[in-house]
Every structure is written in structure tokens, then in C-alpha cells.
Scaffold this active site. Structure first.
Site, PDB file in Angstrom:
ATOM      1  CE  LYS A 194      10.197  -5.557   5.153  1.00 43.56           C
ATOM      2  NZ  LYS A 194      10.821  -5.475   3.815  1.00 43.56           N
TER       3      LYS A 194
ATOM      4  CE1 TYR B   3      -8.758  20.361  17.782  1.00 39.99           C
ATOM      5  CE2 TYR B   3      -8.223  18.053  17.375  1.00 39.99           C
ATOM      6  CZ  TYR B   3      -8.149  19.191  18.172  1.00 39.99           C
ATOM      7  OH  TYR B   3      -7.471  19.135  19.350  1.00 39.99           O
TER       8      TYR B   3
HETATM    9  C1  PLP Z   1      10.208  -6.453   2.946  1.00 40.62           C
HETATM   10  C2  PLP Z   1      10.946  -7.380   2.079  1.00 40.62           C
HETATM   11  C3  PLP Z   1      10.366  -8.608   1.687  1.00 40.62           C
HETATM   12  C4  PLP Z   1       8.929  -8.983   1.983  1.00 40.62           C
HETATM   13  O1  PLP Z   1       8.071  -8.293   1.105  1.00 40.62           O
HETATM   14  P1  PLP Z   1       6.493  -8.629   1.073  1.00 40.62           P
HETATM   15  O2  PLP Z   1       5.984  -7.813  -0.058  1.00 40.62           O
HETATM   16  O3  PLP Z   1       5.962  -8.181   2.392  1.00 40.62           O
HETATM   17  O4  PLP Z   1       6.361 -10.065   0.883  1.00 40.62           O
HETATM   18  C5  PLP Z   1      11.163  -9.493   0.989  1.00 40.62           C
HETATM   19  N1  PLP Z   1      12.442  -9.183   0.650  1.00 40.62           N
HETATM   20  C6  PLP Z   1      13.009  -8.001   0.974  1.00 40.62           C
HETATM   21  C7  PLP Z   1      14.416  -7.713   0.581  1.00 40.62           C
HETATM   22  C8  PLP Z   1      12.276  -7.048   1.690  1.00 40.62           C
HETATM   23  O5  PLP Z   1      12.840  -5.881   2.006  1.00 40.62           O
END
Ligand code: PLP
Length: 369
Positions: A36, A261
């Protein structure tokens, strides 16, 4: 996108991490990397060919990300965590048509997937997501058996998996995770046989073999970071992102002078200061001002003064012969370096995930060895 900033993604590091995860889960358990948010900022464009060789499928958040994977030529299993019921029919239909495995977490999600399956004339595959205590997406565990029944009574929709997600798998105290696991286990007999069961994120994949079931869904570990400092497993993960820029100016600032800044840093000696063309607009967190270092010629150059939107100033007084055009290592892929993703996350008061997402979204990616 700026042509002078590049995130270099190490192919060998990603392969190493996938092999390390594979050796933890064995051959029988499926390895489904979470990709993702453009592979947590690491760039699907460069990583897809590498991941596709080593993975048994992919997990994404948004429907559009799933469809993008199909366009890239992914023919296998894709699980989409979020539902499409706010998307228009064209997207909902495409998900069914392209055989994306969708998540069902409510009766209304089931209804919209069923409707799409009817329109397309094809059975929709779904995984049921159960909320066993995280309190985010998922059907509450008490209601899961009823929803399973409803899915099984819906001929256009085929239940091919069931899953849950842990809230505290990365914490040393396992009690909440074990409670979640117990609730999850209690539902499994209702779901029946031949269904893919999964629960483990990176933390659980690393530390809790009892949660591996049929498939694991590691995200951050694939990209080489530990999900937290409380992970017990000492497996060697290799961060795969490094970010480099070039100095665009070098100037003298006398003792008593300032940079940035708010004039928040006063130089206490005659100093040489380099200007690096990266800032919070490029995902380099503003609260790293006066805290982080970059590396030039293998030496630390502290970030001095406030990080601006597209530039920041670094103290190069102690680095000999620094010139305009010199390479600046903004993020190092060496986990022990002071400018590693994990250390920058610590300094910024956040987690590695947020660092790679922010930086990675603002620049192009290149695959390196
Ligand atoms: C993002 C996500 C993961 C992966 O999590 P990590 O901590 O990056 O391994 C797994 N399952 C779901 C449902 C997620 O939303």
C-alpha cells in the site's frame, strides 16, 4: 516531481528481507507483502518486478492500487483491505472483473460486492475481516458468525479467506495480542475448511509464529525496518531506501550569525554552511530542524536552523574541502548511521513508516544493486 532528488532503492536489500521472512515462515505459509501507499514510499514502479518474483501475492489498501497492480501485469492473488462502496460502479465492477480479492467487513460491503458480481456476471472473491480488538476496520467478532452465514448464503460471492489485524503486535507486552488471537481462533471453526486464514503484520511475522496461519502480511519488514524497538527477533533486516541530494551553495557565516527562518541557530564560531535542496515539502520533516544530521564525504553535517519547504542548511565547518555539487546523503540505508530511517523517525517523534512514505512520495525512485 523534482529532477534533483532521488530515492535509491536497493534490490539486494529487498531480496534479502524477503528471503529472511521466507525462512521465518517456511515454505507452506504464503508470503503476501503489503505494498500500500506505493510500497510505503519505496516505489511500486521500481519494486514490482523484484517483489513479484518472491511473493505469493500482494496486499494493498485502496481499490485503485489493486487495479494498478493488474495493469502492471500482476496476474496472481491481490487482497484489497479497504472497500469500494464509495467508488462508482465502474470501479466496483472492475474489481470483480479483474478478480481482486475484496474485504468484507459489513452487510453493506457484502451487498455492494454482490451487486457488482451480478452486474459483471462473475463470482466475487472476498476475505472477511474480523475486528478482534483493534477497533478499526472489521466486523466485531461477536457478529462475525452471522456475517459468515450471510456470505455463504450469497451465491455470487465466494468466501476465500478470513483475517484480523493486531493493534499491539510490536509491543513487548503480548497480552492484548494474545486476547485478539484467542477471539480470532474462536471464530475460525465457523468459517469452515479450505479458507485462507491470516493475521500477521511484520511484528507478528517476526515475533509470533503462532499467528502465521496460512499467510503473512508483512509491510515495513519487507522494506527493511523493524516495526518498533520492542521487536525481539534479531533477524537481519536491511533498510532499502537511501536518499541523496547535492549541495547547491556553500557559504561562510561568521560567529554570531544564524541560518534559516526564526534564526533559531546561532553559530558559535566562524562556520561554513551548506545549503541542501530538500525540505518539508519534499517530506523531510520540519521537526528534524536542529536535530538531524546529513552525511557528506562520509562525515556528519548537522542540520542547523529550521528546515524550510524546499531547502535546509547544514554545518560543514568540520568537513574539509566541501564544495557546491558535493553529494549529500540525506537518508542512509545503513541502519547504524545517524541518518538512518529508524533514527530519523526517533528524532522526529514518529515511526519509520511515516518517514519513508513522506520522503518517498515526493521524489522519483531508482533501483540500485
Ligand atoms: C498496513 C497493514 C499491514 C502491514 O503492517 P506492517 O506493520 O507494515 O507489517 C498488514 N495488515 C494490514 C491490515 C495493514 O493495514
Amino acid at each position: 516531481m523534482k529532477n534533483y532528488l532521488t530515492a535509491s532503492i536497493s534490490e539486494s536489500a529487498v531480496r534479502h528481507n524477503l528471503a529472511a521472512l521466507r525462512s521465518l515462515i517456511g515454505e507452506r505459509v504464503k508470503l503476501c507483502p503489503v505494498v500500500k501507499d506505493d510500497c510505503f514510499g519505496h516505489g511500486m514502479d521500481v519494486l514490482f518486478p523484484v517483489l513479484t518474483e518472491c511473493a505469493d501475492g500482494f496486499a494493498v489498501a485502496a481499490p485503485q492500487e489493486a487495479l494498478e497492480l493488474r495493469r502492471k501485469g500482476c496476474h496472481g492473488f491481490i487482497l484489497c483491505f479497504l472497500s469500494a462502496y464509495f467508488d462508482d460502479f465502474a470501479v466496483q465492477d472492475e474489481l470483480v472483473w479483474q478478480e481482486i480479492t475484496q474485504t468484507v467487513m459489513s452487510k453493506s460491503a457484502l451487498d455492494s460486492i454482490r451487486a457488482a458480481a451480478v452486474r459483471v456476471g462473475k463470482t466475487a472473491r472476498v476475505h472477511l475481516k474480523v475486528d478482534t480488538g483493534m477497533g478499526r476496520l472489521g466486523v466485531p467478532s461477536e457478529q462475525a458468525p452471522r456475517l459468515i452465514e450471510l456470505i455463504c448464503e450469497t451465491p455470487e460471492v465466494e468466501l476465500t479467506g478470513i483475517y484480523t489485524h493486531f493493534a499491539t503486535a510490536d509491543e513487548a507486552d503480548r497480552s492484548a495480542t494474545f486476547r485478539q488471537l484467542e477471539r480470532f481462533r474462536a471464530i475460525l471453526p465457523v468459517a469452515g475448511k479450505g479458507i485462507r486464514i491470516h493475521a500477521a503484520n511484520s511484528a507478528a511475522t517476526l515475533d509470533l509464529p503462532d499467528t502465521h496461519f496460512d499467510m503473512v502480511r508483512p509491510g515495513i519488514a519487507v522494506y527493511g525496518c523493524k516495526p518498533s524497538d520492542e521487536i525481539q527477533n534479531s533477524v537481519d533486516l536491511r533498510p532499502c531506501m537511501s536518499v541523496k541530494a547535492k549541495l547547491i551553495a556553500v557559504k561562510r557565516i561568521p560567529a554570531g550569525g544564524c541560518s534559516g527562518y526564526g534564526l533559531t541557530h546561532v553559530y558559535d564560531r566562524d562556520s561554513r554552511v551548506g545549503v541542501v535542496p530538500i525540505g518539508y515539502g519534499d517530506g523531510y520533516f520540519r521537526n528534524l530542524s536542529n536535530k538531524a544530521v546529513v552525511r557528506i564525504n562520509g562525515m556528519d553535517a548537522p542540520v542547523r536552523g529550521r528546515v524550510s519547504m524546499d531547502q535546509m542548511t547544514v554545518d560543514v565547518t568540520d568537513i574539509p574541502n566541501v564544495q557546491v555539487g558535493d553529494e549529500v546523503e540525506v537518508i542512509s540505508s545503513d541502519p547504524a548511521a545517524p541518518n538512518s530511517v529508524e533514527n530519523l523517525a526517533r528524532l522526529a517523534g514518529t515511526i519509520p513508516y511515516e518517514i519513508t512514505c513522506h520522503i518517498g512520495h515526493s521524489m522519483r525512485h531508482e533501483l540500485v544493486e
